[in-house]
Design an enzyme around this catalytic site. Structure first.
Site, PDB file in Angstrom:
ATOM      1  N   ASN A 195       0.837  -1.209   0.000  1.00  0.00           N
ATOM      2  CA  ASN A 195       0.000   0.000   0.000  1.00  0.00           C
ATOM      3  C   ASN A 195       0.870   1.256   0.000  1.00  0.00           C
ATOM      4  OD1 ASN A 195       0.637  -0.809   2.686  1.00  0.00           O
ATOM      5  ND2 ASN A 195      -0.995   0.434   3.532  1.00  0.00           N
ATOM      6  N   GLU A 233      -3.151  -4.511  -3.042  1.00  0.00           N
ATOM      7  CA  GLU A 233      -3.665  -5.437  -4.054  1.00  0.00           C
ATOM      8  C   GLU A 233      -3.642  -4.799  -5.436  1.00  0.00           C
ATOM      9  OE1 GLU A 233      -4.943  -4.542  -1.183  1.00  0.00           O
ATOM     10  OE2 GLU A 233      -6.352  -6.017  -0.376  1.00  0.00           O
ATOM     11  N   CYS A 255     -10.580  -4.548   0.456  1.00  0.00           N
ATOM     12  CA  CYS A 255     -11.699  -3.605   0.287  1.00  0.00           C
ATOM     13  C   CYS A 255     -12.471  -3.941  -0.994  1.00  0.00           C
ATOM     14  CB  CYS A 255     -11.184  -2.165   0.260  1.00  0.00           C
ATOM     15  SG  CYS A 255     -10.370  -1.705  -1.265  1.00  0.00           S
TER      16      CYS A 255
END
Ligand code: THU
Length: 128
Positions: free
Chosen positions: A44, A57, A88
């Protein structure tokens, strides 16, 4: 293909250490396995303008796709914190773009992980 999963999990843990998360301090690493057997990793990346932060991701997926690896078979996602962190909704939808369905590992350590199918985590996807 089972053998590759151990490596995929390890790669996601390694990728977590590259997290740039000075605001949340929540580190996430991801490793995508392509149908051709390649692994692409990501972490991230946060920004002072919070909403433009990129999840691990999608960083891993973008690295694969931008090198023309457009079919995924699995992803391992490692997060800091004691609980398993579920990806998410935006990332789940993004991953669907590059598979019919895929295996998703949520990872705490090499030995502690959960296994799902993407379709369990997002049973109804948006389609055009
Ligand atoms: N994050 C991810 O990397 N993946 C997810 O699926 C959810 C959240 C990151 C974004 C942000 O840097 C931090 O976790 C806290 O929200």
């Amino acid at each position: 293909m089972k053998i590759a999963y151990g490596k995929l999990i390890k790669e996601s843990l390694k990728a977590r250490s590259s997290s740039y998360s000075p605001y949340s301090k929540f580190k996430v690493g991801a490793a995508v396995l392509t149908s051709g057997g390649r692994i692409f990793t990501g972490a991230n990346i946060e920004c002072a303008s919070y909403s433009i932060t990129i999840c691990a991701e999608r960083v891993a997926a973008a690295k694969a796709v931008s090198e023309k690896h457009r079919k995924f078979s699995a992803i391992a996602i490692s997060s800091s914190g004691r609980e398993f962190a579920y990806p998410c909704g935006a990332c789940l939808q993004f991953l669907y773009e590059f598979c019919d369905d895929m295996t998703v590992f949520l990872v705490k350590s090499e030995k502690i992980f959960e296994e799902y199918k993407l379709s369990q985590l997002l049973p109804k996807q948006f389609h055009l």
